[in-house]
Design a protein around this motif. Structure first.
Motif, PDB file in Angstrom:
ATOM      1  N   PRO A   1     -25.417 111.280 -15.396  1.00  0.00           N
ATOM      2  CA  PRO A   1     -25.623 111.762 -14.025  1.00  0.00           C
ATOM      3  C   PRO A   1     -24.358 111.612 -13.194  1.00  0.00           C
ATOM      4  N   SER A   2     -23.945 112.695 -12.557  1.00  0.00           N
ATOM      5  CA  SER A   2     -22.762 112.653 -11.686  1.00  0.00           C
ATOM      6  C   SER A   2     -23.075 111.826 -10.442  1.00  0.00           C
ATOM      7  N   PRO A   3     -22.112 111.052  -9.902  1.00  0.00           N
ATOM      8  CA  PRO A   3     -20.692 110.985 -10.254  1.00  0.00           C
ATOM      9  C   PRO A   3     -20.349 109.886 -11.259  1.00  0.00           C
ATOM     10  N   GLN A   4     -21.353 109.351 -11.965  1.00  0.00           N
ATOM     11  CA  GLN A   4     -21.061 108.350 -12.983  1.00  0.00           C
ATOM     12  C   GLN A   4     -20.284 108.990 -14.131  1.00  0.00           C
ATOM     13  N   SER A   5     -19.692 108.145 -14.954  1.00  0.00           N
ATOM     14  CA  SER A   5     -18.882 108.658 -16.056  1.00  0.00           C
ATOM     15  C   SER A   5     -19.465 108.335 -17.419  1.00  0.00           C
ATOM     16  N   ALA A   6     -20.492 107.491 -17.479  1.00  0.00           N
ATOM     17  CA  ALA A   6     -21.050 107.121 -18.780  1.00  0.00           C
ATOM     18  C   ALA A   6     -22.490 106.667 -18.623  1.00  0.00           C
ATOM     19  N   MET A   7     -23.225 106.761 -19.730  1.00  0.00           N
ATOM     20  CA  MET A   7     -24.635 106.368 -19.752  1.00  0.00           C
ATOM     21  C   MET A   7     -24.974 105.911 -21.163  1.00  0.00           C
ATOM     22  N   LEU A   8     -25.654 104.778 -21.271  1.00  0.00           N
ATOM     23  CA  LEU A   8     -25.980 104.194 -22.569  1.00  0.00           C
ATOM     24  C   LEU A   8     -27.460 104.379 -22.863  1.00  0.00           C
ATOM     25  N   GLY A   9     -27.755 104.954 -24.019  1.00  0.00           N
ATOM     26  CA  GLY A   9     -29.133 105.114 -24.469  1.00  0.00           C
ATOM     27  C   GLY A   9     -29.426 104.150 -25.610  1.00  0.00           C
ATOM     28  N   THR A  10     -30.552 103.428 -25.502  1.00  0.00           N
ATOM     29  CA  THR A  10     -30.946 102.467 -26.540  1.00  0.00           C
ATOM     30  C   THR A  10     -32.135 103.033 -27.305  1.00  0.00           C
ATOM     31  N   GLY A  11     -32.040 103.058 -28.615  1.00  0.00           N
ATOM     32  CA  GLY A  11     -33.108 103.589 -29.448  1.00  0.00           C
ATOM     33  C   GLY A  11     -34.150 102.536 -29.773  1.00  0.00           C
ATOM     34  N   ALA A  12     -35.077 102.909 -30.626  1.00  0.00           N
ATOM     35  CA  ALA A  12     -36.136 101.995 -31.029  1.00  0.00           C
ATOM     36  C   ALA A  12     -35.590 100.943 -31.992  1.00  0.00           C
ATOM     37  N   VAL A  13     -36.048  99.707 -31.833  1.00  0.00           N
ATOM     38  CA  VAL A  13     -35.685  98.629 -32.758  1.00  0.00           C
ATOM     39  C   VAL A  13     -36.656  98.684 -33.941  1.00  0.00           C
ATOM     40  N   VAL A  14     -36.117  98.969 -35.115  1.00  0.00           N
ATOM     41  CA  VAL A  14     -36.951  99.116 -36.309  1.00  0.00           C
ATOM     42  C   VAL A  14     -36.412  98.224 -37.431  1.00  0.00           C
ATOM     43  N   LYS A  15     -37.330  97.799 -38.286  1.00  0.00           N
ATOM     44  CA  LYS A  15     -36.941  96.999 -39.448  1.00  0.00           C
ATOM     45  C   LYS A  15     -36.753  97.926 -40.648  1.00  0.00           C
ATOM     46  N   ARG A  16     -35.610  97.735 -41.319  1.00  0.00           N
ATOM     47  CA  ARG A  16     -35.359  98.530 -42.513  1.00  0.00           C
ATOM     48  C   ARG A  16     -34.372  97.787 -43.413  1.00  0.00           C
ATOM     49  N   PRO A  17     -34.323  98.139 -44.705  1.00  0.00           N
ATOM     50  CA  PRO A  17     -33.393  97.449 -45.614  1.00  0.00           C
ATOM     51  C   PRO A  17     -31.952  97.835 -45.319  1.00  0.00           C
ATOM     52  N   VAL A  18     -31.111  96.806 -45.237  1.00  0.00           N
ATOM     53  CA  VAL A  18     -29.708  96.996 -44.902  1.00  0.00           C
ATOM     54  C   VAL A  18     -28.868  96.132 -45.843  1.00  0.00           C
ATOM     55  N   VAL A  19     -27.689  96.619 -46.208  1.00  0.00           N
ATOM     56  CA  VAL A  19     -26.767  95.838 -47.032  1.00  0.00           C
ATOM     57  C   VAL A  19     -26.024  94.866 -46.120  1.00  0.00           C
ATOM     58  N   VAL A  20     -26.187  93.586 -46.379  1.00  0.00           N
ATOM     59  CA  VAL A  20     -25.506  92.554 -45.590  1.00  0.00           C
ATOM     60  C   VAL A  20     -24.630  91.723 -46.527  1.00  0.00           C
ATOM     61  N   ASN A  21     -23.632  91.081 -45.936  1.00  0.00           N
ATOM     62  CA  ASN A  21     -22.697  90.264 -46.707  1.00  0.00           C
ATOM     63  C   ASN A  21     -23.067  88.797 -46.541  1.00  0.00           C
ATOM     64  N   ASP A  22     -23.687  88.238 -47.557  1.00  0.00           N
ATOM     65  CA  ASP A  22     -24.079  86.834 -47.537  1.00  0.00           C
ATOM     66  C   ASP A  22     -22.915  85.979 -48.025  1.00  0.00           C
ATOM     67  N   PRO A  23     -22.629  84.832 -47.359  1.00  0.00           N
ATOM     68  CA  PRO A  23     -21.490  83.986 -47.772  1.00  0.00           C
ATOM     69  C   PRO A  23     -21.594  83.500 -49.208  1.00  0.00           C
ATOM     70  N   GLU A  24     -22.810  83.268 -49.708  1.00  0.00           N
ATOM     71  CA  GLU A  24     -22.984  82.738 -51.057  1.00  0.00           C
ATOM     72  C   GLU A  24     -23.295  83.824 -52.083  1.00  0.00           C
TER      73      GLU A  24
ATOM     74  N   GLY B   1     -22.915  87.194 -51.611  1.00  0.00           N
ATOM     75  CA  GLY B   1     -22.131  88.419 -51.473  1.00  0.00           C
ATOM     76  C   GLY B   1     -22.965  89.516 -50.839  1.00  0.00           C
ATOM     77  N   GLU B   2     -22.772  90.748 -51.293  1.00  0.00           N
ATOM     78  CA  GLU B   2     -23.505  91.870 -50.710  1.00  0.00           C
ATOM     79  C   GLU B   2     -24.926  91.914 -51.277  1.00  0.00           C
ATOM     80  N   VAL B   3     -25.909  91.815 -50.343  1.00  0.00           N
ATOM     81  CA  VAL B   3     -27.318  91.845 -50.744  1.00  0.00           C
ATOM     82  C   VAL B   3     -28.051  92.782 -49.807  1.00  0.00           C
TER      83      VAL B   3
END
Length: 607
Positions: A535-558, A560-562
């Motif tokens: 919306p003018s005269p602003q220059s930016a706007m942040l949209g936040t989506g839904a927080v959902v649970k799903r499988p993701v590749v993470v880097n575990d210290p012990e 490794g990638e799991v």
């Protein structure tokens, strides 16, 4: 000794104010602390009370005129000087004085002296009635220049009290009620419903209470009163009490089943309203009272309309100011009643419970199918601003994925104690808001605005965060001013408070203006992400989506990638690419991402 009424200081940076309306006129008696006038500044609209009791002898600054802080607005004579102050004022206006008509009567006929004595009395009555007190369009916000009269709560000839709601006005920012500036009789309506008037324009004229009989014969309030609109609601309202007592105990406005029951009851009222026309007249005064109390204050027009359509006012959830039932609410309830009447007729033919349940879901969309309705001022304003914003900016959207598992765990641990401590529920939105505010402080270019014609970039000294709120009237954006001064609890409370007052139409115009950056939670409706329009005269706007649970590749210290189940969310930043480069947008989003994924909110939550 005369007392001077001066322009008070209504804010830290306020240097002047504009008189929008005088609640008292010259010659009126005022009490200490009684509202005397209304003043509008660039930050607030407020009433100025009288500093002393006495008679308002002189108004120095008229309506729509601007005066500096500390300057004189009016003069009030003390109690001992009331007689002396009132006499000169009565001599000044020749129309209000009795001596003016007497010479003319004497000149016309010197012999019949009793006739002129009878003439001044009637002539003195119409004079104040014709003059009256004007009702003007008030200033409803620093950028509001006009308003549309959506409904008159009083009609010509009716008596009104001071500060009693007189009409409803809609602007491109807010719908509100305009109270009567004085008590008396509504003599004239100058701006009809659905007509637009500029701020300061005269909307109506209110005369003294004694002028009511004189105003009715002159115009046409008397024929309107004799047109017998009142007898019509009486017989139809007589039939409404029968279903009303049975409907109100079990009404639930949050359940679809209850809405179906409410929709059926007006149909029964219509069927019962036909046969008993004269018989229930004695029952009419007693029965409508409970329904009226349950529905709150409603205007005679709305009550008459409800009676004509057989709608139970107690079963309607009003969308007007303060939850008041409006004309549109009654019409929509009548449409639902017609749809519900057709649904039971189809259900016995099908003779199946499932078939009977399906029509219950159809009345809402079918009520407006094939119809055309007028654009509201708010929807028109939204449409114009969105189109203008897209035309005058080079808008681009950058999306980033954030792991908010730590935030989800902290929220789960602290939500009960947080609600007890702050009185509001803890959602994800305050975390997103706090992270965005901190990122704005590090990257102020995202919070800035550009004036291409003037060749300047302005960096605001504070972060004024707009929160998009979905309402029945459209998307509105109340503002958390100086959001950078608040902690997580303060932001959560401000979001809850502004959202609630915006949905119930209790927000002020100044609270939906001045945002430098906006946050919109599109995930509240299940969307993964979208591309918001800045919306003018602003220059930016942040949209936040839904927080959902799903499988993701993470880097575990012990290990490794799991692959692990994580709480994930998309953040979409739309920005004006003329001012903000892609690298600036990415740096801002990364700062928000790192703040959320680190999840260092224990101190804010008291953990």
């Amino acid at each position: 000794m005369p007392v001077s009424v001066t322009m008070p200081r209504l804010g830290e940076s306020v240097t002047e104010g504009t008189v929008t309306r005088w609640l008292k006129q010259e010659g009126d008696t005022v009490e200490v602390d009684e509202p005397l006038l209304e003043v509008s500044t660039d930050k607030v609209d407020t009433e100025i009370p009288s500093p002393a009791a006495g008679v308002l002898t002189r108004i120095v600054v008229g309506e729509d005129e601007t005066a500096e802080v500390g300057s004189e607005l009016a003069v009030i004579a003390g109690e001992g000087e009331q007689a002396g102050a009132a006499a000169p004022q009565q001599q000044a206006p020749a129309e209000q004085a009795a001596p003016a008509p007497q010479p003319t009567a004497a000149a016309e006929g010197t012999a019949p002296e009793p006739a002129p004595q009878a003439a001044p009395a009637p002539s003195a009555a119409p004079a104040p009635a014709g003059e009256g007190t004007p009702v003007t369009m008030p200033a409803l916000g620093e950028s509001v220049t006009e308003g549309t009269v959506t409904r008159w709560l009083k009609q010509v000839g009716e008596t009104v009290e001071a500060d009693e709601p007189l009409l409803e006005v809609s602007t491109d920012k807010v719908d509100t009620e305009i109270p009567s500036p004085v008590g008396g009789t509504l003599l004239e309506i100058k701006v009809a419903e659905d007509e637009t008037a500029a701020v300061g324009a005269e909307l109506a004229v209110i005369g003294a209470a004694g002028a009511a009989p004189a105003a009715q014969p002159e115009a046409k309030p008397a024929p309107q009163a004799e047109a017998k609109p009142e007898p019509k609601p009486a017989p139809q309202a007589e039939a409404k009490p029968a279903p009303a007592p049975a409907a109100t105990p079990g009404v639930s406005y949050n359940e679809p089943a209850a809405e179906a029951e409410v929709a059926k009851q007006p149909v029964q009222a219509e069927q019962r309203a036909v046969p008993p026309a004269p018989a229930p007249t004695a029952q009419a005064p007693a029965a409508p009272a409970p329904g009226a109390e349950a529905a709150g204050y409603v205007t005679p027009l709305v009550r008459k309309l409800a009676a004509e359509h057989g709608v139970d006012l107690a079963s309607i959830k009003g969308t007007g100011v303060g939850g008041r039932v409006r004309k549109q609410d009654v019409l929509e309830a009548a449409e639902r009643a017609k749809a519900a009447q057709a649904a039971p007729a189809a259900a016995p033919a099908a003779a199946a419970p499932a078939a009977a349940a399906k029509p219950a879901a159809k009345p809402q969309p079918s009520a407006k199918r094939g119809t055309t309705e007028k654009l509201t001022r708010i929807r028109t304003a939204i449409a114009k601003r969105m189109q203008e914003s897209l035309h005058e900016m080079a808008q681009l959207t950058t999306v980033i994925e954030v792991d908010v598992t730590r935030v989800a765990k902290l929220r789960s641990q602290a939500k009960d104690s947080f609600q007890q401590r702050h009185g509001v529920k803890l959602s994800f939105l305050p975390f997103f808001a706090l992270a965005a505010i901190e990122a704005l402080q590090s990257y102020p270019i995202v919070n800035a605005r550009m004036d291409l014609a003037g060749g300047t970039i302005t960096y605001p000294e504070a972060e004024h965060l707009g929160i998009a709120v979905d309402t029945e009237r459209g998307l509105l954006v109340p503002v958390i001013h100086n959001a950078g001064d608040l902690n997580l609890g303060g932001i959560a409370k401000r979001i809850a408070d502004l959202a609630e007052r915006t949905r119930t139409n209790k927000i002020s115009p100044d609270e939906i203006a001045g945002a430098t950056f906006t946050l919109t939670n599109t995930g509240s409706r299940g969307a993964l992400f979208d591309t918001p329009i800045v919306p003018s005269p602003q220059s930016a706007m942040l949209g936040t989506g839904a927080v959902v649970k799903r499988p993701v590749v993470v880097n575990d210290p012990e290990l490794g990638e799991v692959v692990a189940v994580r709480s994930m969310v998309y953040l979409a930043l739309s920005y004006d690419h003329r001012l903000i480069d892609g690298a600036d947008a990415a740096r801002f989003l990364v700062a928000v991402k790192e703040r959320l994924e680190a999840g260092n909110f224990e101190a804010e939550l008291g953990l």
